[in-house]
Enzyme design. Structure first.
Site, PDB file in Angstrom:
ATOM      1  N   GLU A  50      45.325  32.767  -0.980  1.00  0.00           N
ATOM      2  CA  GLU A  50      44.233  33.360  -1.762  1.00  0.00           C
ATOM      3  C   GLU A  50      44.905  34.240  -2.837  1.00  0.00           C
ATOM      4  OE1 GLU A  50      41.691  36.022   0.478  1.00  0.00           O
ATOM      5  OE2 GLU A  50      40.211  36.187  -1.152  1.00  0.00           O
ATOM      6  N   HIS A  68      31.994  34.400   5.629  1.00  0.00           N
ATOM      7  CA  HIS A  68      32.162  35.498   6.594  1.00  0.00           C
ATOM      8  C   HIS A  68      30.768  36.051   6.819  1.00  0.00           C
ATOM      9  CE1 HIS A  68      36.582  35.639   6.005  1.00  0.00           C
ATOM     10  NE2 HIS A  68      36.247  35.147   4.825  1.00  0.00           N
ATOM     11  N   HIS A 110      33.204  28.144   4.681  1.00  0.00           N
ATOM     12  CA  HIS A 110      33.926  29.407   4.466  1.00  0.00           C
ATOM     13  C   HIS A 110      32.903  30.472   4.092  1.00  0.00           C
ATOM     14  CE1 HIS A 110      37.704  31.436   2.506  1.00  0.00           C
ATOM     15  NE2 HIS A 110      36.884  32.333   3.017  1.00  0.00           N
ATOM     16  N   ASP A 147      31.840  35.615   0.738  1.00  0.00           N
ATOM     17  CA  ASP A 147      31.073  36.829   1.088  1.00  0.00           C
ATOM     18  C   ASP A 147      29.932  36.957   0.079  1.00  0.00           C
ATOM     19  OD1 ASP A 147      32.948  38.141   3.194  1.00  0.00           O
ATOM     20  OD2 ASP A 147      34.271  37.619   1.529  1.00  0.00           O
TER      21      ASP A 147
END
Ligand code: ADE
Ligand code: ZN
Length: 345
Positions: A209, A28, A26, A288
């Protein structure tokens, strides 16, 4: 082989967490763009930025929730223009991942963001894919691509995006669902995910989330995804927890992200350990990392310190990361053997 002793030495545990082989599922890739790279790409492409300096941009990384982050994250992507930019961005991430002993990464990317800026799908996908192809020789790791539909856009836009990647089909492993969650339930994308499934893409989706467990149920039952990204709200629904445990559906959990976006007030209050204890197949990831204060090892070391987790948990999380990945069985076994060798020593 599961270690039987619990090391009390935190330095030893932190070293083990850093050294252990792991997969990242996971991430991005646009969220790995460090402010320095945003500025250098902005300069090389003649794109002016709203912030006067790298430090000023970094100072703006304070978020109230997912949406406040997404607004600034989308601004950062405006500097990406050429195939080389996408290659460079992915290489910068993989250099960091290699330093964290990541053996395999599955990289999310937001094609609609870039085509919305006037770029061609080929530039985006070919740049990222070339980095994945060169990953074994450059960074000693494997990597693959998962294209995320942006859920704040409509179904028609997702269908157009899927159509655009058909000539590039062999360069993309899977399809995901990202961006603003609340108000954009999985059902909105039922038909386009059904089409992606027919086309043979592996399927994942962000769910639970910020939004309630109902979003996780429909990601599983309507979209028929194989993994849930985040999924931390599942703990509010006992029947859902039972389903996730029984079917060993992986959750790609991102602890530092959850604190920065105020899903949990502090890392000490994160539910990762409670989910593992309940039998959930959880993994640790960075989401991120340029925005949330750390790459995957930072997520491991800070979370383990906050929750008092042990070497047994470390082994389980690393093993889960390979189990939950989309790599083929022989490679999975080789990676798990490397994990076992570290823990045997
Ligand atoms: N896109 C990038 N990061 C994201 C996150 N944490 N949730 C949803 N969409 C995202
Ligand atoms: Zn995410």
């Amino acid at each position: 082989m599961i270690p039987t002793s619990t090391p009390t030495d935190l330095v030893y545990l932190s070293d083990l967490l850093r050294r252990m082989p792991k997969a990242e599922l996971h991430i991005h890739i646009e969220g790995s763009l460090e402010p320095e790279l945003i500025f250098s790409m902005g300069q090389r492409n003649g794109i002016p930025l709203a912030y006067p300096s790298v430090a000023a941009l970094r100072q703006a990384y304070v978020f109230d929730n997912l949406q406040s982050f997404l607004d600034i994250y989308h601004t950062g992507t405006s500097v990406l223009k050429s195939e080389q930019d996408f290659f460079d961005m992915a290489c910068a991430y993989m250099a960091r991942a290699q330093a964290d002993n990541v053996l395999h990464a599955e990289l999310f990317f937001d094609l609609q963001t870039h085509t919305g800026h006037g770029l061609s799908p080929e530039n985006v996908v070919n740049g990222l894919h070339r980095a994945c192809v060169e990953a074994p020789t450059r960074y000693g790791m494997t990597a693959a691509l998962i294209m995320c539909f942006l859920r704040h856009l409509d179904e028609q836009a997702a269908f157009e995006c899927l159509e655009q990647i058909l000539p590039l089909r062999d360069k993309i492993l899977g399809i995901g669902l990202a961006s603003s969650e609340v108000g954009h339930p999985p059902e909105k994308f039922a038909r386009v995910f059904a089409r992606a499934r027919e086309l043979g893409f592996r399927l994942v989706a962000h769910a639970g989330e910020e939004a309630p467990p109902a979003y996780i149920w429909s990601a599983l039952d309507v979209l028929q995804v194989e993994r849930i990204d985040h999924g931390v709200q599942a703990m509010h629904d006992a029947a859902l927890m039972q389903r996730l445990v029984q079917n060993q559906i992986p959750l790609t959990v991102c602890p530092l992200s959850n604190v920065k976006l105020r899903v949990f007030p502090t890392l000490e209050q994160h539910n990762l350990l409670r989910m593992l204890d309940a039998g959930i197949l959880a993994t640790v990831n960075s989401d991120d990392p340029a925005y949330f204060g750390g790459y995957i090892n930072e997520n491991f070391t800070q979370t383990f310190a906050a929750l008092g987790m042990t070497a047994q948990h470390a082994y389980r999380l690393a093993r889960n990361s390979f189990a939950a990945s989309f790599i083929d069985a022989p490679l999975r076994q080789r990676y798990m053997d490397r994990l076992d060798a570290v823990f045997a020593a």
